[in-house]
Write an enzyme that holds these catalytic residues in place. Structure first.
Site, mmCIF file in Angstrom:
data_model
loop_
_atom_site.group_PDB
_atom_site.id
_atom_site.type_symbol
_atom_site.label_atom_id
_atom_site.label_comp_id
_atom_site.label_asym_id
_atom_site.label_seq_id
_atom_site.Cartn_x
_atom_site.Cartn_y
_atom_site.Cartn_z
ATOM 1 C CG ASN A 150 -0.203 -0.128 2.514
ATOM 2 O OD1 ASN A 150 0.538 -1.097 2.717
ATOM 3 N ND2 ASN A 150 -0.381 0.818 3.411
ATOM 4 C CD GLN A 180 -4.212 -0.272 -1.446
ATOM 5 O OE1 GLN A 180 -4.604 0.098 -2.555
ATOM 6 N NE2 GLN A 180 -4.480 0.432 -0.352
ATOM 7 C CB THR A 238 -27.064 -8.711 12.664
ATOM 8 O OG1 THR A 238 -27.739 -9.310 13.777
ATOM 9 C CG2 THR A 238 -28.042 -8.515 11.516
ATOM 10 C CB CYS A 326 -3.792 2.328 8.479
ATOM 11 S SG CYS A 326 -5.466 2.096 7.848
#
Length: 384
Positions: A150, A180, A238, A326
């Protein structure tokens, strides 16, 4: 005017996908686990998405599991395998240039008593295959290697690495961060002997908050989220049906135009690299050749601090990054490029441009014009 060259961080949701997501929230709001018609309608949307993604990966729909995003997909693949197979061994292998969602997971496993080895990479980030063979032991239970990096865009030869791994120790499992890569280049995890392959929705014009992971049939996974028994107990909770509708639609869109998109982006990247040749201060970290993703261009502006250039471009409506969203703080970015042998000046001046078929040559012309105006000024200012 907004010019966006940060598509490796996230992409804009396509209007038709946003419409499909809204429609699912309003009309297909049933719980997929419910036995009534509304629940069954929601479950059908999940089934359709699994079929779409599995068809692209050439795997079976039952091998696809949905997560809250790429980070959780990587966490599940690594933690789930390592803890499930720890009786067979506690030795793990990865590279020093993985995404934070992989690197931090391995660091956590080290704290829990696992032994982690880091395979060598060359100055472009390519894995040293001989070193990988040397590191694999009888008690090596898992290897993780990113498909497309990345930060710099190096593409690992996952097919060759899978063969090497299985020939050296058939019991060692192979996890790949494909976030990526998916939707941009060919991704065939089962054919390449990959046991777990992670993807993300918001990198391909889908919504944030949805990811998926291929887990080969027969692989044991110790779940990280428990209690609801959804997705065969591998990932309880869920299901995020609107997000799943989004990643389904995004996958269909990018796959339909993958070859055409690749050619468009390749031309855009080449055009920018050619335009940067007039700058003496520039070092191209990810040239436009087969080893690197056409979607990512890492450039070092030697003598300028990357974050200063980033904000100077932002003032002109041009959005770039200094690395992964990040791990964009200086210490982590420095750590990555330093591993590849870059100088302190090259590390400090790093800028990542990441492209998309929606980018144009006209946008590159504007970028180059702005760079020609501000780079000399910033060089003079920062040398004082």
């Amino acid at each position: 005017m907004t010019i966006y060259f940060d598509h490796a961080a996230t992409t804009k949701v396509m209007p038709e996908i946003a419409e499909a997501i809204c429609n699912s929230m309003v009309n297909d709001y049933g719980n997929p686990s419910s036995l009534h018609r509304l629940g069954m309608n929601a479950e059908k949307l999940i089934t359709t998405a699994k079929q779409t993604i599995s068809a692209q990966l050439r795997v079976t729909p039952s091998e696809i599991y949905f997560t809250s995003g790429g980070t959780e997909a990587n966490n599940l693949g690594i933690m789930g395998i390592a803890t499930a197979y720890q009786r067979n061994g506690r030795h793990l292998i990865t590279t020093p240039i993985e995404h934070a969602s992989v690197k931090a997971t391995y660091e956590l496993l080290e704290e829990q008593g696992f032994e982690v080895s880091y395979v060598k990479v060359d100055d472009n980030g390519l894995v040293d295959q001989a070193d990988l063979v040397r590191l694999i032991r009888k008690d090596t239970i898992l290897v993780s290697i990113m498909h497309v990096n990345n930060e710099i865009g190096i593409i690992q030869n996952i097919e060759d690495l899978g063969k090497i791994l299985k020939q050296t120790n058939p019991s060692t499992l192979f996890h790949v961060d494909g976030i990526q890569a998916f939707g941009k280049i060919v991704t065939l995890p089962k054919k390449w002997l990959v046991d777990a392959y992670a993807i993300s929705g918001h990198k391909i014009h889908g919504p944030k908050g949805i990811g998926a992971i291929y887990i080969r049939k027969g692989i044991l996974i110790k779940p990280m989220i428990i209690g609801g028994h959804q997705q065969k107990d591998v990932r309880s909770g869920t299901e995020n049906v609107p997000g799943i509708v989004g990643i389904d639609g995004a996958t269909k869109c990018v796959i339909m135009s993958m070859v055409e998109n690749y050619k468009k982006v390749e031309a855009i990247k080449s055009y920018l690299i050619k335009g940067l040749e007039c700058f003496d201060s520039v070092r191209i970290n990810s040239p436009n050749d087969h080893r690197f993703s056409t979607y990512i261009l890492s450039v070092s502006f030697v003598g300028i601090r990357g974050e200063v250039l980033l904000h100077a471009l932002e003032e002109q409506g041009i959005y770039v990054s200094t690395g992964s969203a990040c791990s964009s703080n200086k210490s982590k970015a420095a750590g990555f490029l330093s591993v590849l042998g870059r100088t302190k000046e090259e590390v400090a001046g790093n800028i990542r441009f990441s492209f998309d078929p929606t980018n144009t040559f006209e946008e590159i012309d504007v970028l180059l014009k702005v760079l020609k105006e501000i780079v000399p000024m910033l060089l003079r200012y920062q040398r004082k």
